[in-house]
Design a protein around this motif. Sequence first.
Motif, PDB file in Angstrom:
ATOM      1  N   ASP A 146     -58.631 -25.423 -78.392  1.00  0.00           N
ATOM      2  CA  ASP A 146     -58.084 -26.567 -77.651  1.00  0.00           C
ATOM      3  C   ASP A 146     -58.310 -26.350 -76.157  1.00  0.00           C
ATOM      4  OD1 ASP A 146     -56.370 -24.414 -77.440  1.00  0.00           O
ATOM      5  OD2 ASP A 146     -54.534 -25.613 -77.514  1.00  0.00           O
ATOM      6  N   SER A 147     -59.543 -26.095 -75.792  1.00  0.00           N
ATOM      7  CA  SER A 147     -59.860 -25.719 -74.413  1.00  0.00           C
ATOM      8  C   SER A 147     -60.010 -26.933 -73.511  1.00  0.00           C
ATOM      9  CB  SER A 147     -61.153 -24.896 -74.377  1.00  0.00           C
ATOM     10  OG  SER A 147     -62.265 -25.686 -74.742  1.00  0.00           O
ATOM     11  N   CYS A 148     -60.106 -26.642 -72.226  1.00  0.00           N
ATOM     12  CA  CYS A 148     -60.361 -27.669 -71.210  1.00  0.00           C
ATOM     13  C   CYS A 148     -61.645 -27.328 -70.461  1.00  0.00           C
ATOM     14  CB  CYS A 148     -59.193 -27.759 -70.231  1.00  0.00           C
ATOM     15  SG  CYS A 148     -57.663 -28.367 -70.978  1.00  0.00           S
ATOM     16  N   LEU A 149     -62.130 -28.308 -69.717  1.00  0.00           N
ATOM     17  CA  LEU A 149     -63.275 -28.112 -68.830  1.00  0.00           C
ATOM     18  C   LEU A 149     -62.750 -28.171 -67.406  1.00  0.00           C
ATOM     19  CD1 LEU A 149     -66.369 -27.873 -68.443  1.00  0.00           C
ATOM     20  CD2 LEU A 149     -66.433 -30.372 -68.357  1.00  0.00           C
ATOM     21  N   TYR A 150     -63.072 -27.145 -66.619  1.00  0.00           N
ATOM     22  CA  TYR A 150     -62.489 -27.008 -65.290  1.00  0.00           C
ATOM     23  C   TYR A 150     -63.535 -27.204 -64.193  1.00  0.00           C
ATOM     24  CZ  TYR A 150     -58.778 -24.826 -68.046  1.00  0.00           C
ATOM     25  OH  TYR A 150     -57.800 -24.583 -68.978  1.00  0.00           O
ATOM     26  N   ARG A 151     -63.008 -27.606 -63.022  1.00  0.00           N
ATOM     27  CA  ARG A 151     -63.833 -27.709 -61.810  1.00  0.00           C
ATOM     28  C   ARG A 151     -63.075 -27.051 -60.676  1.00  0.00           C
ATOM     29  NH1 ARG A 151     -65.149 -33.400 -58.695  1.00  0.00           N
ATOM     30  NH2 ARG A 151     -62.928 -33.232 -58.223  1.00  0.00           N
ATOM     31  N   PHE A 152     -63.800 -26.240 -59.896  1.00  0.00           N
ATOM     32  CA  PHE A 152     -63.220 -25.661 -58.681  1.00  0.00           C
ATOM     33  C   PHE A 152     -63.885 -26.309 -57.479  1.00  0.00           C
ATOM     34  CE2 PHE A 152     -63.172 -22.707 -55.126  1.00  0.00           C
ATOM     35  CZ  PHE A 152     -61.818 -22.399 -55.050  1.00  0.00           C
ATOM     36  N   VAL A 153     -63.064 -26.856 -56.581  1.00  0.00           N
ATOM     37  CA  VAL A 153     -63.557 -27.542 -55.385  1.00  0.00           C
ATOM     38  C   VAL A 153     -63.139 -26.738 -54.162  1.00  0.00           C
ATOM     39  CG1 VAL A 153     -63.482 -29.657 -54.024  1.00  0.00           C
ATOM     40  CG2 VAL A 153     -63.365 -29.781 -56.528  1.00  0.00           C
ATOM     41  N   PRO A 154     -64.100 -26.132 -53.446  1.00  0.00           N
ATOM     42  CA  PRO A 154     -63.717 -25.357 -52.257  1.00  0.00           C
ATOM     43  C   PRO A 154     -63.230 -26.264 -51.134  1.00  0.00           C
ATOM     44  CG  PRO A 154     -66.112 -25.515 -52.428  1.00  0.00           C
ATOM     45  CD  PRO A 154     -65.555 -26.139 -53.685  1.00  0.00           C
ATOM     46  N   ASN A 155     -62.318 -25.725 -50.345  1.00  0.00           N
ATOM     47  CA  ASN A 155     -61.847 -26.480 -49.185  1.00  0.00           C
ATOM     48  C   ASN A 155     -62.937 -26.627 -48.139  1.00  0.00           C
ATOM     49  OD1 ASN A 155     -59.297 -26.601 -50.348  1.00  0.00           O
ATOM     50  ND2 ASN A 155     -58.566 -24.768 -49.286  1.00  0.00           N
ATOM     51  N   ASP A 156     -63.782 -25.611 -48.046  1.00  0.00           N
ATOM     52  CA  ASP A 156     -64.833 -25.568 -47.036  1.00  0.00           C
ATOM     53  C   ASP A 156     -65.995 -24.762 -47.617  1.00  0.00           C
ATOM     54  OD1 ASP A 156     -66.465 -24.984 -44.781  1.00  0.00           O
ATOM     55  OD2 ASP A 156     -64.750 -25.096 -43.439  1.00  0.00           O
ATOM     56  N   LYS A 157     -67.208 -25.255 -47.469  1.00  0.00           N
ATOM     57  CA  LYS A 157     -68.360 -24.524 -47.995  1.00  0.00           C
ATOM     58  C   LYS A 157     -68.516 -23.157 -47.340  1.00  0.00           C
ATOM     59  CE  LYS A 157     -72.241 -26.427 -48.964  1.00  0.00           C
ATOM     60  NZ  LYS A 157     -73.510 -27.170 -48.888  1.00  0.00           N
ATOM     61  N   ALA A 158     -67.995 -23.006 -46.144  1.00  0.00           N
ATOM     62  CA  ALA A 158     -68.072 -21.716 -45.470  1.00  0.00           C
ATOM     63  C   ALA A 158     -67.131 -20.692 -46.111  1.00  0.00           C
ATOM     64  CB  ALA A 158     -67.745 -21.868 -43.986  1.00  0.00           C
ATOM     65  N   ASP A 159     -66.176 -21.180 -46.900  1.00  0.00           N
ATOM     66  CA  ASP A 159     -65.231 -20.318 -47.615  1.00  0.00           C
ATOM     67  C   ASP A 159     -65.186 -20.818 -49.060  1.00  0.00           C
ATOM     68  OD1 ASP A 159     -63.251 -18.605 -48.393  1.00  0.00           O
ATOM     69  OD2 ASP A 159     -61.623 -19.669 -47.364  1.00  0.00           O
ATOM     70  N   PRO A 160     -66.249 -20.556 -49.841  1.00  0.00           N
ATOM     71  CA  PRO A 160     -66.441 -21.257 -51.111  1.00  0.00           C
ATOM     72  C   PRO A 160     -65.491 -20.874 -52.235  1.00  0.00           C
ATOM     73  CG  PRO A 160     -68.125 -19.578 -50.829  1.00  0.00           C
ATOM     74  CD  PRO A 160     -67.360 -19.628 -49.546  1.00  0.00           C
ATOM     75  N   PHE A 161     -64.637 -19.858 -52.037  1.00  0.00           N
ATOM     76  CA  PHE A 161     -63.770 -19.418 -53.117  1.00  0.00           C
ATOM     77  C   PHE A 161     -62.294 -19.678 -52.835  1.00  0.00           C
ATOM     78  CE2 PHE A 161     -67.595 -16.705 -53.069  1.00  0.00           C
ATOM     79  CZ  PHE A 161     -68.164 -17.177 -54.233  1.00  0.00           C
ATOM     80  N   THR A 162     -62.037 -20.474 -51.811  1.00  0.00           N
ATOM     81  CA  THR A 162     -60.688 -20.946 -51.526  1.00  0.00           C
ATOM     82  C   THR A 162     -60.677 -22.455 -51.685  1.00  0.00           C
ATOM     83  OG1 THR A 162     -60.305 -19.165 -49.931  1.00  0.00           O
ATOM     84  CG2 THR A 162     -58.851 -21.081 -49.801  1.00  0.00           C
ATOM     85  N   GLY A 163     -59.822 -22.926 -52.582  1.00  0.00           N
ATOM     86  CA  GLY A 163     -59.811 -24.358 -52.810  1.00  0.00           C
ATOM     87  C   GLY A 163     -58.907 -24.732 -53.966  1.00  0.00           C
ATOM     88  N   LYS A 164     -59.270 -25.781 -54.690  1.00  0.00           N
ATOM     89  CA  LYS A 164     -58.434 -26.367 -55.728  1.00  0.00           C
ATOM     90  C   LYS A 164     -59.125 -26.293 -57.087  1.00  0.00           C
ATOM     91  CE  LYS A 164     -55.051 -28.324 -55.452  1.00  0.00           C
ATOM     92  NZ  LYS A 164     -53.642 -27.898 -55.695  1.00  0.00           N
ATOM     93  N   LEU A 165     -58.388 -25.796 -58.089  1.00  0.00           N
ATOM     94  CA  LEU A 165     -58.859 -25.801 -59.464  1.00  0.00           C
ATOM     95  C   LEU A 165     -58.353 -27.064 -60.154  1.00  0.00           C
ATOM     96  CD1 LEU A 165     -60.408 -24.061 -61.587  1.00  0.00           C
ATOM     97  CD2 LEU A 165     -58.158 -23.251 -62.356  1.00  0.00           C
TER      98      LEU A 165
END
Length: 553
Positions: A221-240
Motif C-alpha cells: 500500500d505504498s505511495c509515490l513521493y516528490r521532494f521539492v527543494p526550497n532553493d536549487k542552491a540547497d537541493p536537499f532542504t525543502g518539502k516532501l
Amino acid sequence: MRPYHLMLKRRSFLRGGAAAAAAASLPLVFSYHRTARADYGALVPDPEGILDLPAGFTYTIVSQTGDTMTDGYRVPGAPDAMGAFPGPNNTVVLMCNHELSPGSSDSPYNDGQDPPPEAYDEDAVGGVTRIVLDNDTLEIVSNNLVLVGTIRNCAGGVSPWGWLSCEENVDDGHGYVFLCKTDAETVQMPERIVGYGRCNHEAACVDPDTFHAYLTEDRGDSCLYRFVPNDKADPFTGKLQALKVVGQDDFATTTMDVSEIVDCEWVDIDEPDPAVDILRIEAQGKGAAIFVRGEGIWWFEGAVYVCSTSGGPADGGQIFRLIDGPNGATLELIGRSDDKDLLDMPDNICVAPWGEVFMAEDGDGDNYVRVLAPTGEIYDFARNAQSDSEFAGVCFSPDGKTMFVNIQGDGITLAVRGPFPEVEQPGTTGDDTTGGDDTTSGGDDTTSDGSTGDAPTTSAGTAGGTEGDTGDPTTGGAPTSDGPSTSDGATDSSGGDTDSGGAGGDPAGCSCDADAGNPALDLALAAAGVAVLRSVTRPAPLDAEREPSEQSS
C-alpha cells in the motif's frame, strides 16, 4: 521464438475533463526516435547457460561476488540497482547497490577484516560499490567500496550529484536515501538525505532542471513521493510530498486501464522522518494515491516512468508515466501485465536513450529482461538461463552502446553489446551551471590493477559529458556506537526485516506482507467499453524442463 505482445486494455473514457485535455498536449516522447525498436528477434540459447540474448548480441561478465576489488575489499553479494556515469579518460563509472541484511555471508569484508570507521552501522553490511570500466574493452580499471553499513540497498537512481542509494528497510536508524559520489576512490562517510523521507525506500530519480526528486516505496500500500527543494542552491532542504489524484482520496492505481490518464496534485508530508514506518499512513490520511509495491523509477525527457511491480489485475506489474508540470500533474498507465506468462513482476526499470523501457523481472520461474516499445508491445530481450534469480540494475552506458544488468542471486554483473539502436551523441551535456567544477566523475583511475573480463571485440566509443557536485546533503550522521537510532530515539514498532539480501527470510523480499495480496483487487476491475487491443500466444520457454522454484526479491 516469435515476439509476443502484452494483452492491453483501454477504457473508453478518461477520468476528469482536465485529463482529457492534458492527453492531447502530452509530449510524444517517443515520436522522434526513428530508430527505436523493441523486436530484437528470437532469443538464442547461450552455450554457457548464463544469458540468452537475441542474435548479434554478446555479454561479458564484468564482476562477480567474492572477487577481490582493487581497494582490498570483496565484491559483496546481492547486486541490485545500478547507474552508469561518464568517467574521465574514456571510462564508464558503474555504481552498484548491494541488497544485503546484517549477518549476510556475502559481505564486503574478508576473513578477519573489521568494518571501516566510515561504516554507517558496523553491524550492517549493505552498501554501494563503484566499478570503473574502460569504455572500449570493458576491462576493469578499478573497483572499490563507496558506502557500507546500510541495510538492503535495493534500488536508487542517478542524479546531478551522483548515485542515490535507497534503503529498503526501516530498522532503527535506517530507511534513508544516501548520496554516493561517483569519483569516490575509497569508502566515504555516509551522506544521508533525511529530507527524502524515512520509509521502505525503493528507487529515486531527479528532474535535472528543477532538482525535484521522485521516490518509490516498496509496500503493498505504498505511495509515490516528490521532494521539492526550497532553493536549487540547497537541493536537499525543502518539502516532501505525496501524489494524490484530484477529487479522489486513496485512489487505487492498480485499477487503471492502459492509456487511462488521471489528474494529480501533491499533498505535503508534515513529518518526513518519522520514528516508525508511517510515512505512507500520513500521506494516505491526506488522500494520497496507493500503488501496489512501487519499485523502479526513471526520469526521461520530461517524464517520470514508474513501475508498480505487483499492480494490475494479474498482480503482474504496471508501468506508469507521470508528467509533472507547473500547472499540475497527470498520471498515465502505459503498460501492464494481464498474464504473468507475458510479463512477470517487473522490478528495476530504465528508459534507454532511444526511448524504450527496459524492465528487469523479479517473478517466478524464468526471469527475463523485457522491452516495452512505444507501440505498447512487449518483447523478450534477455533470459536468465542459469537460475531462477531476478534480474536487477538494468541501465545503459552514457553512449547507449552497452547495457548493464545484474543477476542478483548469482552475484554477477554483465555488460551486453550488440546492434542496439543508434543514439545521436551530443557535443556536450548542456549548461552544467549547478555542477561545480568536478569534471572527472570517475576520479583519476588511469591504471589497471584489477581483474578483467573477456570483453567483446566491438568498440563502444567514448562517453561524453561531465558530472558535477552540488550541495551537501549530509543532514543526519551515522548511528552512534550505542546502536542506530531514529530522529527521536524511538524503536521502529513495525519490525525489521531479517532477509539476507534475497537469499531467504521475507518471501517477498520487500519487507512487505507478501500474503496480504493486492489491497485494491477487491475493487471492481471490470469497466464498460473494455476491448482487447492486441494479443499473441506466448511460446514455451527455451528450457521447458526447468521447474520453477521459490523466488525471493
